[in-house]
Write a protein that holds these residues in place. Structure first.
Motif, short mmCIF file in Angstrom:
data_model
loop_
_atom_site.label_atom_id
_atom_site.label_comp_id
_atom_site.label_asym_id
_atom_site.label_seq_id
_atom_site.Cartn_x
_atom_site.Cartn_y
_atom_site.Cartn_z
N HIS A 163 -4.85 -36.75 -35.57
CA HIS A 163 -5.20 -38.14 -35.25
C HIS A 163 -4.58 -39.08 -36.28
O HIS A 163 -3.90 -40.05 -35.93
N ASP A 164 -4.79 -38.81 -37.55
CA ASP A 164 -4.30 -39.67 -38.62
C ASP A 164 -2.77 -39.62 -38.73
O ASP A 164 -2.12 -40.64 -38.94
N ALA A 172 -1.18 -41.61 -35.95
CA ALA A 172 -1.33 -43.04 -36.21
C ALA A 172 -0.29 -43.50 -37.23
O ALA A 172 0.33 -44.57 -37.07
N TRP A 225 3.09 -43.62 -35.53
CA TRP A 225 3.19 -44.82 -34.69
C TRP A 225 3.58 -46.01 -35.55
O TRP A 225 4.48 -46.78 -35.19
N ILE A 272 0.69 -42.88 -29.60
CA ILE A 272 -0.57 -43.50 -29.19
C ILE A 272 -1.38 -42.54 -28.33
O ILE A 272 -2.60 -42.40 -28.51
N VAL A 316 -2.89 -40.03 -30.57
CA VAL A 316 -4.02 -40.63 -31.30
C VAL A 316 -5.25 -40.69 -30.40
O VAL A 316 -6.35 -40.30 -30.81
N HIS A 361 -12.55 -49.13 -34.93
CA HIS A 361 -11.72 -48.70 -33.82
C HIS A 361 -11.39 -49.83 -32.86
O HIS A 361 -10.31 -49.85 -32.26
N PHE A 395 -2.98 -51.67 -32.46
CA PHE A 395 -2.07 -50.82 -31.69
C PHE A 395 -1.47 -51.58 -30.51
O PHE A 395 -0.27 -51.49 -30.24
#
Length: 114
Positions: free
Chosen positions: A13-14, A17, A20, A58, A61, A93, A100
């Motif tokens: 996940h991190d 990100a 991205w 994305i 993520v 979030h 994002f």
């Protein structure tokens, strides 16, 4: 096994990100490169690649984030702190979703609108 999966999902996940964010900076940097007109087609192609890689990031993520909801550890800091933690996670979030969205829109405009 559950703890290892939790760590791996969090890392994915991190990492996605961060990747991205790197694609946004790459598209921006390519936008600012001042080369001859013969290089513009190559630069546009690179910008498109980074835009699409960013979109894949994305999805990773979001997918890993969904996986994190199943491995969420509750009541780590106590009941009162947990309520605050949950609220802060939701706010964080929501802000990141806007970041994002705006970042990807910015990439798109730099890539396709000149």
């Amino acid at each position: 096994m559950q703890k290892t999966l939790t760590i791996l999902i969090g890392f994915l996940h991190d990492f996605a990100a961060g990747c991205w964010a790197a694609t946004v900076l790459a598209v921006y940097r390519l936008e600012k490169v001042s080369l001859g007109s013969e290089a513009q087609d190559a630069i546009r192609a690179l910008q498109k690649e980074f835009l699409y890689i960013g979109i894949v990031c994305i999805f990773i993520v979001f997918g890993a984030g969904a996986g994190r909801t199943f491995t969420y550890v509750q009541n780590v800091y106590g009941e009162d702190a947990e309520k605050s933690r949950r609220k802060m996670l939701i706010v964080k979030h929501a802000i990141l979703l806007v970041v994002f969205g705006l970042g990807t829109f910015w990439q798109y405009t730099m890539t396709y609108h000149h």
